[in-house]
Scaffold this motif. Structure first.
Motif, PDB file in Angstrom:
ATOM      1  N   SER A   1     -34.374 -18.765  13.150  1.00  0.00           N
ATOM      2  CA  SER A   1     -34.873 -18.585  11.875  1.00  0.00           C
ATOM      3  C   SER A   1     -36.148 -19.413  11.844  1.00  0.00           C
ATOM      4  N   ILE A   2     -35.976 -20.667  12.275  1.00  0.00           N
ATOM      5  CA  ILE A   2     -36.932 -21.799  11.976  1.00  0.00           C
ATOM      6  C   ILE A   2     -38.179 -21.532  13.116  1.00  0.00           C
ATOM      7  N   TRP A   3     -37.786 -21.363  14.183  1.00  0.00           N
ATOM      8  CA  TRP A   3     -38.741 -21.332  15.212  1.00  0.00           C
ATOM      9  C   TRP A   3     -39.316 -20.101  15.544  1.00  0.00           C
ATOM     10  N   LEU A   4     -38.482 -18.827  15.435  1.00  0.00           N
ATOM     11  CA  LEU A   4     -38.912 -17.521  15.652  1.00  0.00           C
ATOM     12  C   LEU A   4     -39.126 -16.597  14.355  1.00  0.00           C
ATOM     13  N   ASP A   5     -39.216 -17.329  13.341  1.00  0.00           N
ATOM     14  CA  ASP A   5     -39.276 -16.545  12.036  1.00  0.00           C
ATOM     15  C   ASP A   5     -37.958 -15.462  12.071  1.00  0.00           C
ATOM     16  N   GLY A   6     -36.848 -15.850  12.667  1.00  0.00           N
ATOM     17  CA  GLY A   6     -35.697 -15.122  12.238  1.00  0.00           C
ATOM     18  C   GLY A   6     -35.605 -13.838  13.418  1.00  0.00           C
ATOM     19  N   GLU A   7     -36.612 -13.838  14.197  1.00  0.00           N
ATOM     20  CA  GLU A   7     -36.491 -12.491  15.171  1.00  0.00           C
ATOM     21  C   GLU A   7     -35.786 -13.276  16.370  1.00  0.00           C
ATOM     22  N   LYS A   8     -35.154 -12.388  17.146  1.00  0.00           N
ATOM     23  CA  LYS A   8     -34.775 -12.574  18.544  1.00  0.00           C
ATOM     24  C   LYS A   8     -35.771 -12.981  19.521  1.00  0.00           C
ATOM     25  N   ALA A   9     -35.439 -13.890  20.456  1.00  0.00           N
ATOM     26  CA  ALA A   9     -36.196 -14.259  21.461  1.00  0.00           C
ATOM     27  C   ALA A   9     -36.513 -13.268  22.345  1.00  0.00           C
ATOM     28  N   ALA A  10     -37.734 -13.182  22.974  1.00  0.00           N
ATOM     29  CA  ALA A  10     -38.414 -12.094  23.888  1.00  0.00           C
ATOM     30  C   ALA A  10     -37.322 -11.809  24.928  1.00  0.00           C
ATOM     31  N   THR A  11     -36.637 -12.832  25.336  1.00  0.00           N
ATOM     32  CA  THR A  11     -35.666 -12.555  26.493  1.00  0.00           C
ATOM     33  C   THR A  11     -34.450 -13.587  26.557  1.00  0.00           C
ATOM     34  N   VAL A  12     -33.392 -13.291  26.939  1.00  0.00           N
ATOM     35  CA  VAL A  12     -32.140 -14.085  26.742  1.00  0.00           C
ATOM     36  C   VAL A  12     -32.206 -15.122  27.743  1.00  0.00           C
ATOM     37  N   GLU A  13     -31.858 -16.396  27.417  1.00  0.00           N
ATOM     38  CA  GLU A  13     -31.904 -17.563  28.328  1.00  0.00           C
ATOM     39  C   GLU A  13     -31.369 -16.937  29.744  1.00  0.00           C
ATOM     40  N   THR A  14     -32.247 -17.610  30.673  1.00  0.00           N
ATOM     41  CA  THR A  14     -31.805 -17.200  32.230  1.00  0.00           C
ATOM     42  C   THR A  14     -30.499 -17.394  32.538  1.00  0.00           C
ATOM     43  N   TRP A  15     -29.651 -18.631  32.265  1.00  0.00           N
ATOM     44  CA  TRP A  15     -28.513 -18.894  32.652  1.00  0.00           C
ATOM     45  C   TRP A  15     -27.701 -18.048  31.728  1.00  0.00           C
ATOM     46  N   ALA A  16     -27.783 -17.599  30.539  1.00  0.00           N
ATOM     47  CA  ALA A  16     -26.861 -16.583  29.964  1.00  0.00           C
ATOM     48  C   ALA A  16     -26.821 -15.180  30.781  1.00  0.00           C
ATOM     49  N   LYS A  17     -27.916 -14.882  31.091  1.00  0.00           N
ATOM     50  CA  LYS A  17     -27.821 -13.512  31.890  1.00  0.00           C
ATOM     51  C   LYS A  17     -26.883 -13.857  33.232  1.00  0.00           C
ATOM     52  N   GLU A  18     -26.912 -14.745  33.751  1.00  0.00           N
ATOM     53  CA  GLU A  18     -26.307 -15.069  35.201  1.00  0.00           C
ATOM     54  C   GLU A  18     -24.743 -15.204  35.156  1.00  0.00           C
ATOM     55  N   VAL A  19     -24.410 -15.539  33.839  1.00  0.00           N
ATOM     56  CA  VAL A  19     -22.779 -15.544  33.621  1.00  0.00           C
ATOM     57  C   VAL A  19     -22.292 -14.505  32.594  1.00  0.00           C
ATOM     58  N   GLU A  20     -23.236 -13.452  32.413  1.00  0.00           N
ATOM     59  CA  GLU A  20     -22.513 -12.691  31.484  1.00  0.00           C
ATOM     60  C   GLU A  20     -21.060 -11.946  31.885  1.00  0.00           C
ATOM     61  N   HIS A  21     -20.879 -11.880  33.336  1.00  0.00           N
ATOM     62  CA  HIS A  21     -19.758 -11.275  33.594  1.00  0.00           C
ATOM     63  C   HIS A  21     -18.441 -12.185  33.218  1.00  0.00           C
ATOM     64  N   PHE A  22     -18.661 -13.336  32.735  1.00  0.00           N
ATOM     65  CA  PHE A  22     -17.658 -14.117  32.494  1.00  0.00           C
ATOM     66  C   PHE A  22     -17.104 -13.879  30.908  1.00  0.00           C
ATOM     67  N   ASN A  23     -17.870 -13.129  30.191  1.00  0.00           N
ATOM     68  CA  ASN A  23     -17.746 -12.653  28.957  1.00  0.00           C
ATOM     69  C   ASN A  23     -17.347 -13.910  28.021  1.00  0.00           C
ATOM     70  N   VAL A  24     -18.392 -14.940  28.120  1.00  0.00           N
ATOM     71  CA  VAL A  24     -18.402 -16.137  27.598  1.00  0.00           C
ATOM     72  C   VAL A  24     -18.005 -16.327  25.999  1.00  0.00           C
ATOM     73  N   ASP A  25     -18.752 -15.383  25.201  1.00  0.00           N
ATOM     74  CA  ASP A  25     -18.687 -15.384  23.985  1.00  0.00           C
ATOM     75  C   ASP A  25     -17.205 -14.922  23.280  1.00  0.00           C
ATOM     76  N   GLU A  26     -16.562 -13.940  24.227  1.00  0.00           N
ATOM     77  CA  GLU A  26     -15.100 -13.607  23.860  1.00  0.00           C
ATOM     78  C   GLU A  26     -14.084 -14.772  24.082  1.00  0.00           C
ATOM     79  N   VAL A  27     -14.607 -15.772  25.224  1.00  0.00           N
ATOM     80  CA  VAL A  27     -13.671 -16.630  25.631  1.00  0.00           C
ATOM     81  C   VAL A  27     -13.753 -17.797  24.445  1.00  0.00           C
ATOM     82  N   MET A  28     -15.070 -17.991  23.968  1.00  0.00           N
ATOM     83  CA  MET A  28     -15.408 -19.096  23.144  1.00  0.00           C
ATOM     84  C   MET A  28     -14.667 -18.779  21.701  1.00  0.00           C
ATOM     85  N   THR A  29     -14.402 -17.780  21.336  1.00  0.00           N
ATOM     86  CA  THR A  29     -13.885 -17.298  20.063  1.00  0.00           C
ATOM     87  C   THR A  29     -12.343 -16.785  20.081  1.00  0.00           C
TER      88      THR A  29
END
Length: 633
Positions: free
Chosen positions: A218-246
């Protein structure tokens, strides 16, 4: 003056109002109901008083939004003190040149990148090279936690710089502040299963503990999503990290906060550091982290689990024996299927029971020290609901900076490029910054930041080696064989003129100090000795001085504490030997110690090991009767 005790600031007990108690299964911690059902549900009783102003500020910030959002819109060249505290979580520190006296402060901002495992894609290097030239002071600074800093950014340019970094698949989020910082790993890019796992899980933990607040976009991108996901986030997508986090096991790890289920609206008591490595490779100072994780594979190279250590940290305060440097304790072994839940449990233990009243004692090392490792283990087990297994035996630790040429294991090479104190710049015939840009543009090289402020270029075709060496030479860079081992082993923090905490010089003084120490070694006929030396401008420990064989820690203008006895493989803290050594007195301070080393060392004994073995009292007694110039090897 000498320190009264060699143990000062190393083993003092923290001053805390927490009482260790056994509670029932429905205990309230920071107003959050825990539904833990374990007999190991040990918690710390919180003092009944109003929370500190900084803690209040975190709560009032609406998950790191205010008053930063408003302050960035003002015409002032700085932000308010409260906004500055929140800005840290976004990856930036407000600074000014302390050497410019008698004029309005020239406020500027240092921006620190988040680079899990230290990796730096070629497109990201090109971007920060351009940004540093267009919006910064023209150089880059490699840190001791495997990431770059850009100095000299003006307030009006912060949004442009940060949004550019976010839109290319990188970030500054969590590079500073009371959250999990940049996750480190061994920088050696070997293509073997254990090293692959170390890099992968560094990114997993970075993703697991990332702040989730929408304030960043909201502060740095005026509420928009970044043009691309962080590179490391893509590389570990198969770990379903968000599901594990919550995932909520019902034992108090997950907070009733929809925005920050792990951090809540008060985040952590203090910064939180994680490192990952393989058995035997201690190139990253693994024992200095809040959590150190060691990959354990079977003989077939398959991942089985992790050895986990907790409670390391460097920061201390002069004159306060309740603050001290500390190496991590071995918590135990965790199977791979449980590692993320155990990591969450450790973070929750510090979140709920770390000292939020006295910020100087807020790091997790003080909690581990106060409880002892067995009680801390029980506390972690009460959150995760499983016992922690015994630490697994593994290879002995060794230190390597991974500089020079190495085979990766896949037919490619990597090259470790030494950088004095991490400063990437062009100065006269020395054109390091230009050389890196030429190499990245020509070969599209991926870099890995080292924990010792240097850079590793990986995936190099062997046929390109000669040309790369030629380019480096043409830009005034010496081959690794020409670098003094003292320089390769050394580190110094930036200190003056921009760091607001610095009490004296570090980065700018270190080169001359190394030259003087080299001359002293040669004079005493021990020029072949390699001593790991570190220097900081204050006691906060950014260059990890308390792990060095010899350290100079700023304690006033042109004055340093002398610390001795750290391990050459970085597994124990040094001890404080002298306070208030004047900057010009290095030779007369160190010569007696080196003479004692010459006379009493054991075969193949390193300088740090010798100092640790004989101790401060023996060194002081010898030094008090030593005549300068009387001993050589």
């Amino acid at each position: 003056m000498k320190f009264k005790s060699a143990a000062v600031a190393l083993v003092g007990c923290t001053s805390t109002s927490h009482a260790f108690v056994q509670r029932g299964p429905s205990s309230s911690v920071f107003g959050v109901e825990s539904s833990a059902r374990s007999q190991l549900n040990m918690v710390l009783e919180m003092p009944k008083k109003q929370i500190s102003k900084l803690e209040q500020l975190k709560v009032a910030s609406d998950h790191l939004t205010h008053p930063l959002l408003e302050q960035l819109k003002t015409e002032e060249i700085s932000v308010s003190k409260d906004a500055y505290q929140i800005l840290k979580y976004h990856g930036s520190y407000q600074q000014s040149d302390r050497e410019k006296k008698g004029r309005p402060k020239d406020y500027q901002f240092m921006l620190r990148l988040k680079q899990p495992a230290g990796e730096l894609a070629p497109e990201l290097y090109r971007l920060i090279d351009d940004l540093s030239r267009e919006y910064g002071q023209g150089d880059l600074r490699a840190t001791t936690r495997q990431c770059f800093q850009i100095h000299g950014i003006l307030k009006g340019s912060l949004k442009t710089v940060i949004s550019s970094i976010m839109n290319i698949g990188s970030s500054t989020v969590g590079a500073c502040g009371d959250v999990s910082r940049n996750v480190m790993t061994t920088p050696a890019p070997f293509k073997t299963p254990d090293y692959d796992y170390a890099r992968e899980y560094s990114k997993v933990f970075a993703q697991l503990f990332r702040p989730m607040s929408p304030a960043f976009s909201s502060i740095w991108l005026d509420g928009e999503k970044a043009a691309t996901v962080e590179t490391w986030a893509k590389e570990v997508e198969h770990f379903n990290v968000d599901e594990v986090m919550t995932y909520d096991n019902g034992r108090g790890i997950i907070l009733p906060d929809a925005t920050e289920p792990l951090y809540g609206d008060r985040y952590l008591p203090r910064k939180f550091k994680i490192g990952v490595t393989v058995p035997g490779d201690n190139s990253l100072d693994i024992y200095t982290n809040d959590i150190g994780v060691v990959v354990i594979c079977n003989d077939a190279g398959e991942l089985e689990g992790f050895n986990v250590m907790v409670g390391g940290g460097m920061g201390r305060t002069h004159g306060k024996e309740t603050t001290f440097a500390r190496v991590a304790d071995h918590l135990g072994y965790v199977p791979k299927e449980d590692i993320m839940e155990v990591m969450k449990a450790i973070l929750a233990a510090q979140r709920d029971h770390g000292n939020r009243d006295v910020r100087a004692n807020a790091r997790m090392k003080y909690l581990v020290h106060t409880l002892g490792i067995d009680n801390f283990r029980s506390l972690v087990e009460s959150y995760c609901g499983k016992p922690i297994q015994s630490w697994r035996e593994m290879a002995e630790w060794k230190y390597n900076d991974w500089m020079g040429w190495w085979e990766q294991g896949d037919g490619k090479l990597f090259y470790g490029l030494h950088i004095d104190n991490g400063r990437v710049k062009d100065e006269g015939q020395f054109r390091l910054k230009t050389a890196l840009r030429v190499l990245v543009d020509k070969y599209n090289l991926t870099m890995v930041m080292s924990p010792t402020q240097s850079i590793i270029m990986k995936d190099i075709d062997p046929k390109d080696r000669a040309d790369i060496e030629s380019i480096l030479s043409a830009h005034g860079l010496d081959p690794i064989e020409a670098i003094d081992p003292l320089n390769r082993l050394s580190m110094a923090c930036p200190a003056l003129p921009l760091c607001g905490l610095a009490q004296t010089e570090a980065e700018r003084l270190m080169p001359s100090y190394l030259e003087r120490f080299r001359s002293l070694l040669e004079k005493m006929n021990i020029g072949d000795e390699e001593v790991l030396i570190r220097m900081t401008g204050c006691p906060n420990g950014c260059a990890r001085p308390y792990m060095a064989e010899l350290a100079f820690v700023g304690d006033g203008p042109k004055s340093y504490q002398v610390w001795l006895g750290g391990s050459p493989v970085l597994t124990r803290t040094a001890f404080p030997f002298m306070a208030k050594m004047k900057v010009d007195d290095m030779e007369k301070t160190m010569e007696p110690i080196l003479a004692f080393y010459i006379e009493k060392r054991q075969e193949f004994e390193a300088f740090g090991d010798f100092c640790h073995r004989v101790g401060a009292d023996a060194i002081e007694a010898y030094s008090s009767t030593y005549a300068l110039g009387s001993v050589t090897a």
